[in-house]
Design a protein around this motif. Structure first.
Motif, PDB file in Angstrom:
ATOM      1  N   GLU A  53       0.859  -1.201   0.000  1.00  0.00           N
ATOM      2  CA  GLU A  53       0.000   0.000   0.000  1.00  0.00           C
ATOM      3  C   GLU A  53       0.887   1.242   0.000  1.00  0.00           C
ATOM      4  O   GLU A  53       0.618   2.233  -0.673  1.00  0.00           O
ATOM      5  N   PHE A  54       1.976   1.153   0.772  1.00  0.00           N
ATOM      6  CA  PHE A  54       2.944   2.252   0.820  1.00  0.00           C
ATOM      7  C   PHE A  54       3.511   2.522  -0.576  1.00  0.00           C
ATOM      8  O   PHE A  54       3.589   3.662  -1.020  1.00  0.00           O
TER       9      PHE A  54
ATOM     10  N   ASP B 193       6.157  -9.149   0.378  1.00  0.00           N
ATOM     11  CA  ASP B 193       5.101  -9.342   1.362  1.00  0.00           C
ATOM     12  C   ASP B 193       3.880  -9.789   0.563  1.00  0.00           C
ATOM     13  O   ASP B 193       3.147  -8.971   0.018  1.00  0.00           O
ATOM     14  N   GLU B 194       3.711 -11.120   0.506  1.00  0.00           N
ATOM     15  CA  GLU B 194       2.791 -11.711  -0.477  1.00  0.00           C
ATOM     16  C   GLU B 194       1.352 -11.192  -0.389  1.00  0.00           C
ATOM     17  O   GLU B 194       0.750 -10.832  -1.394  1.00  0.00           O
ATOM     18  N   ALA B 195       0.815 -11.159   0.857  1.00  0.00           N
ATOM     19  CA  ALA B 195      -0.594 -10.790   1.016  1.00  0.00           C
ATOM     20  C   ALA B 195      -0.853  -9.393   0.471  1.00  0.00           C
ATOM     21  O   ALA B 195      -1.782  -9.173  -0.315  1.00  0.00           O
ATOM     22  N   SER B 196       0.008  -8.448   0.861  1.00  0.00           N
ATOM     23  CA  SER B 196      -0.267  -7.078   0.419  1.00  0.00           C
ATOM     24  C   SER B 196       0.094  -6.896  -1.053  1.00  0.00           C
ATOM     25  O   SER B 196      -0.407  -5.986  -1.703  1.00  0.00           O
ATOM     26  N   HIS B 197       0.917  -7.793  -1.598  1.00  0.00           N
ATOM     27  CA  HIS B 197       1.244  -7.694  -3.020  1.00  0.00           C
ATOM     28  C   HIS B 197       0.021  -8.001  -3.874  1.00  0.00           C
ATOM     29  O   HIS B 197      -0.214  -7.352  -4.900  1.00  0.00           O
TER      30      HIS B 197
ATOM     31  N   PHE C 238      -1.954  -5.035  -3.973  1.00  0.00           N
ATOM     32  CA  PHE C 238      -1.298  -4.058  -4.846  1.00  0.00           C
ATOM     33  C   PHE C 238      -1.683  -4.323  -6.306  1.00  0.00           C
ATOM     34  O   PHE C 238      -2.032  -3.398  -7.051  1.00  0.00           O
ATOM     35  N   LEU C 239      -1.660  -5.614  -6.691  1.00  0.00           N
ATOM     36  CA  LEU C 239      -2.011  -5.957  -8.073  1.00  0.00           C
ATOM     37  C   LEU C 239      -3.455  -5.550  -8.362  1.00  0.00           C
ATOM     38  O   LEU C 239      -3.775  -5.018  -9.429  1.00  0.00           O
ATOM     39  N   ASN C 240      -4.338  -5.769  -7.375  1.00  0.00           N
ATOM     40  CA  ASN C 240      -5.745  -5.372  -7.541  1.00  0.00           C
ATOM     41  C   ASN C 240      -5.879  -3.857  -7.681  1.00  0.00           C
ATOM     42  O   ASN C 240      -6.632  -3.364  -8.526  1.00  0.00           O
TER      43      ASN C 240
END
Ligand code: FMN
Ligand code: ADP
Length: 312
Positions: free
Chosen positions: A106-107, A129-133, A136-138
């Motif tokens: 998100e950063f 950081d897989e979950a937040s990645h 990020f793609l979304n």
């Protein structure tokens, strides 16, 4: 290439449309080279190629992963290589764990808000950081930014990663390092004064300062090449014997990189030199007296000259 450093309180602002590559790029290895190649292929007229990198590796910042403290290519070396690969801008993000109020990606996404990002290219494994990645793609999808994730490139069946290369360097395995980087592992620094014993032994060795930011090869004697810089470019190359380690034979304690240039004489103090490691020759040894050390160095010289003459 212009480098723009951003800390947590600043925001990146750039009006030119971009193809953006995100990643840490330590080593600028063959996998990184493929990612940049893909990015160049996707670029449209009027765009520039920008890389977003991080002053400290995200896995070091997020997870304190000790493996990322030392670099294959510290900042100066990395910028130099990226420039040669056609990168126009380098955004250097200085972030600490405390700066990331939300999630890592998100950063990163927030950093894009004042840029004109047309597409993003990144390597598989740079998700940190897989979950937040995934999020990020979304977010990129929703914003209409096309993201290409380039699968890991393999050389001789080995997936290229900076971590693997670092491990090989630490083990002194210079052949695979060379294959995965696409060039030999190289340490650049200034020639500093040592204990002036080398010349008395008949083996003057330039001592390299400022190697603290590099991941370094295991102690030993290596065959290599030294490039001597003149006005910012390498003007001469010399075959060399490299002694890397603690020098137990002369009661040394600190890890040093030294090089005895074959068939060279001259003054190299204060010059910038690049020492490239080609091949591990032997372990670092302790000797009871200096005569035995010199005898061994003479053998190393004969062996080094023989190896240099071979086609390996
Ligand atoms: C080819 C070569 C092999 C070396 N091998 C060893 C070694 O096995 N053990 C060791 O303690 N030092 C080794 N050295 C490092 C020497 O001890 C060191 O170069 C010498 O003390 C001179 O240091 P100075 O440059 O500070 O004067 C080697 C150096 C060279 C050039
Ligand atoms: N063949 C050579 N290889 C490396 N350095 C050399 C060589 N010939 C001359 N020199 C010079 O000698 C210096 C190294 O001599 P040495 O006695 O080992 O001193 P120091 O301990 O300061 O490194 C180098 O920094 C360089 O200026």
């Amino acid at each position: 290439m212009e480098m723009i450093t951003v800390n947590e309180k600043q925001q990146l602002v750039e009006a030119t449309p971009l193809t953006l590559v995100i990643g840490n790029f330590d080593g600028v290895h063959k996998g990184h080279q493929v990612i940049l190649q893909k990015a160049r292929e996707q670029m449209k007229d009027g765009e520039i190629l920008a890389v977003m990198g991080f002053a400290d590796h995200p896995l070091w910042v997020l997870k304190n992963d000790q493996d990322f403290d030392k670099k294959i290519t510290p900042e100066q070396d990395k910028l130099h290589l990226l420039e040669r690969l056609g990168v126009d801008r380098y955004y250097h993000l200085k972030i600490t764990k405390d700066d990331i109020k939300t999630t890592f990606w998100e950063f990163v996404f927030e950093q894009l808000s004042n840029l004109k990002v047309n597409r993003i290219v990144m390597g598989e494994g740079a998700d940190y950081d897989e979950a937040s990645h995934t999020e990020f793609l979304n977010l990129c999808d929703w914003q209409g930014i096309e993201v290409t994730v380039v699968p890991k490139v393999k050389v001789n069946g080995t997936k290229i990663s900076s971590r693997t290369i670092r491990d090989y360097i630490k083990e002194g395995l210079m052949d695979p390092v060379h294959a995965l980087l696409g060039r030999p592992f190289t340490v650049t620094g200034t020639v500093v004064h040592g204990e002036k014993m080398g010349r008395k032994l008949g083996f003057p060795t330039l001592n390299l300062g400022e190697v603290d930011s590099y991941v370094v090869p295991k102690p030993g004697v290596y065959l290599g090449i030294v490039g001597i810089h003149e006005d910012g470019v390498i003007s001469e190359y010399w075959n060399t014997l490299i002694s890397a380690g603690y020098r137990p034979a002369v009661n040394g304690h600190r890890y040093l990189i030294e090089a005895h240039l074959l068939n060279f004489s001259g003054d190299l103090y204060d010059k910038t030199v690049s020492v490239s490691f080609l091949r591990f020759m032997r372990e670092e040894l302790n000797f009871d007296n200096l005569d035995d050390l010199v005898e061994q160095m003479e053998k190393d010289k004969i062996e080094g000259e023989k190896l240099m003459g071979q086609n390996w």
